[in-house]
Scaffold this active site. Structure first.
Site, PDB file in Angstrom:
ATOM      1  CG  ASP A  30       3.516   3.684   6.639  1.00 39.67           C
ATOM      2  OD1 ASP A  30       3.194   2.474   6.678  1.00 39.67           O
ATOM      3  OD2 ASP A  30       2.875   4.568   7.238  1.00 39.67           O
TER       4      ASP A  30
ATOM      5  CG  ASN B  52      41.779  20.133 -15.799  1.00 38.09           C
ATOM      6  OD1 ASN B  52      41.810  21.249 -15.269  1.00 38.09           O
ATOM      7  ND2 ASN B  52      40.859  19.237 -15.492  1.00 38.09           N
TER       8      ASN B  52
ATOM      9  NE  ARG C 193       0.051  10.668  10.234  1.00 28.45           N
ATOM     10  CZ  ARG C 193      -0.275   9.452  10.656  1.00 28.45           C
ATOM     11  NH1 ARG C 193      -0.194   9.153  11.941  1.00 28.45           N
ATOM     12  NH2 ARG C 193      -0.659   8.522   9.804  1.00 28.45           N
TER      13      ARG C 193
ATOM     14  CD  GLU D 222      -7.179   1.807  12.376  1.00 24.67           C
ATOM     15  OE1 GLU D 222      -6.258   2.634  12.340  1.00 24.67           O
ATOM     16  OE2 GLU D 222      -6.981   0.575  12.355  1.00 24.67           O
TER      17      GLU D 222
ATOM     18  CG  LEU E 145      -1.737  -1.222   1.520  1.00 28.07           C
ATOM     19  CD1 LEU E 145      -2.738  -0.946   2.642  1.00 28.07           C
ATOM     20  CD2 LEU E 145      -2.478  -1.668   0.278  1.00 28.07           C
ATOM     21  CB  ALA E 146       3.002   2.691  -2.060  1.00 29.55           C
TER      22      ALA E 146
ATOM     23  CE  LYS F  89       3.468   7.367   5.215  1.00 30.48           C
ATOM     24  NZ  LYS F  89       2.697   7.211   6.465  1.00 30.48           N
TER      25      LYS F  89
ATOM     26  NE  ARG G 140      36.009  16.671  -8.437  1.00 26.20           N
ATOM     27  CZ  ARG G 140      36.247  17.549  -9.420  1.00 26.20           C
ATOM     28  NH1 ARG G 140      37.301  18.338  -9.356  1.00 26.20           N
ATOM     29  NH2 ARG G 140      35.439  17.636 -10.448  1.00 26.20           N
TER      30      ARG G 140
ATOM     31  N   GLY H 192      -8.807   5.255   1.822  1.00 22.18           N
ATOM     32  CA  GLY H 192      -8.524   4.348   2.932  1.00 22.18           C
ATOM     33  C   GLY H 192      -7.865   3.052   2.495  1.00 22.18           C
TER      34      GLY H 192
HETATM   35  C1  UD1 Z   1      -2.756   1.632   9.597  1.00 25.11           C
HETATM   36  C2  UD1 Z   1      -3.822   0.674  10.168  1.00 25.11           C
HETATM   37  C3  UD1 Z   1      -3.589   0.546  11.674  1.00 25.11           C
HETATM   38  C4  UD1 Z   1      -2.188   0.037  11.952  1.00 25.11           C
HETATM   39  C5  UD1 Z   1      -1.152   0.954  11.263  1.00 25.11           C
HETATM   40  C6  UD1 Z   1       0.211   0.305  11.341  1.00 25.11           C
HETATM   41  C7  UD1 Z   1      -5.828   0.932   8.797  1.00 25.11           C
HETATM   42  C8  UD1 Z   1      -7.199   1.505   8.726  1.00 25.11           C
HETATM   43  N1  UD1 Z   1      -5.137   1.182   9.916  1.00 25.11           N
HETATM   44  O1  UD1 Z   1      -2.995   2.914  10.173  1.00 25.11           O
HETATM   45  O2  UD1 Z   1      -4.537  -0.397  12.218  1.00 25.11           O
HETATM   46  O3  UD1 Z   1      -1.973  -0.002  13.343  1.00 25.11           O
HETATM   47  O4  UD1 Z   1      -1.452   1.121   9.867  1.00 25.11           O
HETATM   48  O5  UD1 Z   1       1.222   1.147  10.866  1.00 25.11           O
HETATM   49  O6  UD1 Z   1      -5.415   0.263   7.885  1.00 25.11           O
HETATM   50  N2  UD1 Z   1      -2.668   3.967   1.972  1.00 25.11           N
HETATM   51  C9  UD1 Z   1      -3.102   3.755   0.687  1.00 25.11           C
HETATM   52  N3  UD1 Z   1      -4.331   4.250   0.322  1.00 25.11           N
HETATM   53  C10 UD1 Z   1      -5.124   4.925   1.195  1.00 25.11           C
HETATM   54  C11 UD1 Z   1      -4.677   5.129   2.499  1.00 25.11           C
HETATM   55  C12 UD1 Z   1      -3.452   4.631   2.880  1.00 25.11           C
HETATM   56  O7  UD1 Z   1      -2.415   3.163  -0.127  1.00 25.11           O
HETATM   57  O8  UD1 Z   1      -6.221   5.332   0.754  1.00 25.11           O
HETATM   58  C13 UD1 Z   1      -1.369   3.442   2.352  1.00 25.11           C
HETATM   59  C14 UD1 Z   1      -0.395   4.494   2.850  1.00 25.11           C
HETATM   60  O9  UD1 Z   1       0.379   4.999   1.781  1.00 25.11           O
HETATM   61  C15 UD1 Z   1       0.448   3.734   3.860  1.00 25.11           C
HETATM   62  C16 UD1 Z   1      -0.482   2.632   4.352  1.00 25.11           C
HETATM   63  O10 UD1 Z   1      -1.547   2.543   3.428  1.00 25.11           O
HETATM   64  O11 UD1 Z   1       1.575   3.148   3.261  1.00 25.11           O
HETATM   65  C17 UD1 Z   1      -1.023   2.910   5.749  1.00 25.11           C
HETATM   66  O12 UD1 Z   1      -1.740   4.123   5.749  1.00 25.11           O
HETATM   67  P1  UD1 Z   1      -1.712   5.108   6.979  1.00 25.11           P
HETATM   68  O13 UD1 Z   1      -2.605   6.244   6.663  1.00 25.11           O
HETATM   69  O14 UD1 Z   1      -0.320   5.415   7.351  1.00 25.11           O
HETATM   70  O15 UD1 Z   1      -2.422   4.184   8.086  1.00 25.11           O
HETATM   71  P2  UD1 Z   1      -2.303   4.318   9.663  1.00 25.11           P
HETATM   72  O16 UD1 Z   1      -3.190   5.418  10.137  1.00 25.11           O
HETATM   73  O17 UD1 Z   1      -0.877   4.355  10.052  1.00 25.11           O
HETATM   74 CA    CA Z   2       1.077   4.544   8.975  1.00 23.40          CA
END
Ligand code: UD1
Ligand code: CA
Length: 450
Positions: A103, A382, A14, A155, A7-8, A21, A329, A78
Site C-alpha cells: 500500500d 445499421n 479503513r 508502532e 506484502l499484500a 486494498k 466510439r 501481522g
Molecule cells: C506498517 C508498519 C509501520 C509503518 C507503516 C508504513 C508494521 C507492524 N508496521 O504499519 O511501522 O510505519 O507500515 O506504511 O509492519 N499485511 C500483510 N499481512 C498482514 C498484515 C499486513 O500482508 O498480516 C500487509 C498489508 O496488506 C499492507 C502492509 O502489509 O500492504 C502493511 O500493513 P498495514 O496494516 O497497512 O500496516 P501499518 O499499520 O500501516
Molecule cells: Ca499501511
C-alpha cells in the site's frame, strides 16, 4: 542476488470497500501493480507476492505479470507473520530481500535503487527507508542514532509519550540480508497492542541496522483510506503533468486535467482546461484539445483539434477537427482533414480523407470515401433488430439533410441523395437518389382558424 517480497495480504479495513486494498486504482493502475513497477529497475531475481485477504481475486488481477511467485498467508497475523511465510519458498536463498508494503505506491524507482546501494555498501543486516514527518501519527517510530544506526521501531499504538514525539517514521520498505532475517523470524512474539507478529520487531534483533531518509516524504505515503487514496492520485497526476510540461506540452489549467501513464504526447500540444486522458493514447504534435474532452485508448495524429468531445478507441488523422459535442466510439478511423461537427456520433467506421459530417448524424458500421459530405441529420440505419449491417458511400458523394441510409446499402461514387430520403436499395455512381413522398399542394387551404 535480490528477491523482492510485496506484502499484500491485508484486508484494508479503513478503506471500507468490497475491493481488497491493494487492488484500489490510482491513475489507472492498482496500488500493488504500482509497487511492483517501482522495483523493476532493480531487476530482482525473485518476485514474491504475499496474498491472504481475497487472495484469488488479487492473483487473478495480477496473473498477466510475468515471473511472480504467489505466497499464501492464512490467517493474516501481522507483517512479521507475512514475512515468515517466505521461510519455505526462500529456503537456501543467498542474497538480499527487499520488502515492500503493498500500500505504498508512490515510491520513485531511484529511491529504491539508493536504498539497495546503501544497504549493500554498508553491509548492514537491515536497511530501512525512513522519513521525517510533521505529523507522524499512525506510523511506526524509528529509534535511531544521529549516525543512522537504528535500535528499534515502535508502532504508534505501542509508543509511550516520549516515543510518540519522535518524528522519524518507518516507511515500511526494508532491505534485509535474508540469511540473518530468516534466523530471527521464528523468534517474533505477539507481545503488542494488536497481538500480531510485527516485521518491525526484527529490526531490534538485527545488527547493524541502518536507515536511509527520503527527501520527499510524499513518496512513502501509505494508502490506508479514501482520503489518502485521493491524495496519492493528486501526487501521481501532478508528476505526470509536470513530466509532459517538461516535454513540451502546454496545459492552460493543469490542475483541472488528468492523465494516464499510457498517454504519450508530441511537442506543442495544447491542452485546454478540463481534459481527461485514460488508458493508452498517442497525441500527435501540435494537437489542440479541449476544453472539456475525454480521450481514451485513442490516437490523434498531428494538428488535430478536439473541442468538448468524447473519444474512445478512435484513430483520428492529421488536421481533423472534432466537435464541439461529438462522440467517436471504438473503431472510428478518420483519415486526414476530416471534419466531425456537433452532435455527431461515429462508430466502427472508416472515413477517407476530407470527409465532412458536420451536424446531427449517426455514422455506424460505414465506409465513407474521400470528400464525402454528409448532410445534417443523416443516419446510417445499421441495425435491423438482430444484426448490424454496413453502409458504403463512394468518394465525392453528398447526402441531403435528414437522409436515412438503411444498411446493407452501397452508394456509388459521386452520388447525390435528396434531402429527407430513406434509401433501402443500392445507388449507382453519378446518380441522384430520391426516396421521399413527393410534395403535394392543395390550393386555397383555409389554414388555422383564429
Ligand atoms: C506498517 C508498519 C509501520 C509503518 C507503516 C508504513 C508494521 C507492524 N508496521 O504499519 O511501522 O510505519 O507500515 O506504511 O509492519 N499485511 C500483510 N499481512 C498482514 C498484515 C499486513 O500482508 O498480516 C500487509 C498489508 O496488506 C499492507 C502492509 O502489509 O500492504 C502493511 O500493513 P498495514 O496494516 O497497512 O500496516 P501499518 O499499520 O500501516
Ligand atoms: Ca499501511
Amino acid at each position: 542476488m535480490l528477491a523482492v517480497a510485496v506484502l499484500a495480504a491485508g484486508k484494508g479495513t479503513r478503506m471500507k470497500s468490497a475491493l481488497p486494498k491493494v487492488l484500489q486504482p490510482l491513475a489507472g493502475a492498482t496500488l500493488v501493480e504500482r509497487v511492483l513497477a517501482s522495483c523493476e529497475i532493480l531487476a530482482p531475481q525473485r518476485r514474491l507476492l504475499i496474498l491472504g485477504h481475497q487472495a484469488e481475486r488479487v492473483q487473478a488481477t495480477l496473473e498477466h505479470l510475468p515471473g511472480l511467485e504467489w505466497v499464501l498467508q492464512q490467517p493474516q497475523n501481522g507483517t512479521g507473520h507475512a514475512v515468515q511465510q517466505l521461510l519455505a519458498p526462500l529456503a537456501g536463498f543467498d542474497g538480499d530481500l527487499l520488502v515492500l508494503n503493498g500500500d505504498v505506491p508512490l515510491l520513485r524507482p531511484d529511491t529504491l535503487a539508493v536504498l539497495l546501494a546503501r544497504h549493500q555498501a554498508s553491509g548492514a543486516a537491515v536497511t530501512l527507508l525512513t522519513a521525517r514527518l510533521a505529523d507522524p501519527s499512525g506510523y511506526g517510530r524509528v529509534i535511531a542514532d544521529p549516525d543512522g544506526a537504528v535500535h528499534a521501531i515502535v508502532e504508534h499504538r505501542d509508543c509511550n509519550d516520549e516515543q510518540r514525539r519522535i518524528n522519524l517514521i518507518n516507511a515500511g520498505i526494508y532491505c534485509f540480508n535474508w540469511e540473518k532475517l530468516a534466523a530471527v523470524l521464528p523468534e517474533l512474539s505477539a507481545d503488542n497492542d494488536q497481538g500480531e507478529l510485527y516485521l518491525t520487531d526484527t529490526v531490534a534483533m538485527l545488527s547493524p541496522a541502518m536507515h536511509v531518509e527520503v527527501a520527499d516524504a510524499a513518496e512513502i505515503s501509505g494508502i490506508n483510506d479514501r482520503l489518502q487514496l485521493a491524495q496519492g492520485e493528486a501526487v501521481l497526476q501532478q508528476r505526470l503533468r509536470d513530466h509532459w510540461m517538461r516535454e513540451g506540452v502546454s496545459f492552460v489549467d493543469p490542475g483541472s486535467c488528468t492523465l494516464s501513464e499510457g498517454t504519450r504526447f508530441g511537442r506543442d500540444v495544447m491542452v485546454e482546461p478540463q481534459c481527461h486522458f485514460r488508458g493508452t493514447n498517442t497525441i500527435g504534435e501540435g494537437c489542440r484539445i479541449g476544453p472539456g474532452c475525454l480521450v481514451e485508448d485513442t490516437t490523434l495524429e498531428a494538428g488535430v483539434e478536439v473541442l468538448h468531445s468524447v473519444l474512445r478507441g478512435a484513430v483520428v488523422g492529421a488536421r481533423c477537427s472534432v466537435g464541439p459535442f461529438a462522440q467517436l466510439r471504438p473503431g472510428a478511423v478518420l483519415a486526414e482533414g476530416c471534419r466531425i461537427g456537433n452532435f455527431v456520433e461515429v462508430k466502427a467506421s472508416t472515413l477517407a480523407a476530407g470527409v465532412k459530417v458536420n451536424h446531427l448524424s449517426y455514422i455506424g458500421d460505414a465506409d465513407l470515401g474521400a470528400d464525402v459530405n454528409v448532410g445534417a441529420g443523416t443516419i446510417t440505419a445499421n441495425y435491423d433488430g438482430v444484426r448490424k449491417h454496413r453502409t458504403v458511400i463512394g468518394a465525392g458523394s453528398k447526402t441531403g439533410a435528414n437522409s436515412v441510409l438503411v444498411a446493407p446499402i452501397t452508394l456509388g461514387v459521386g452520388v447525390t441523395v435528396g434531402a429527407g430520403s430513406t434509401l433501402t436499395r443500392d445507388v449507382p455512381s453519378g446518380s441522384l437518389a430520391l426516396g421521399r413522398a413527393p410534395q403535394r399542394i392543395k390550393d386555397n387551404w383555409p389554414g388555422p382558424q383564429p
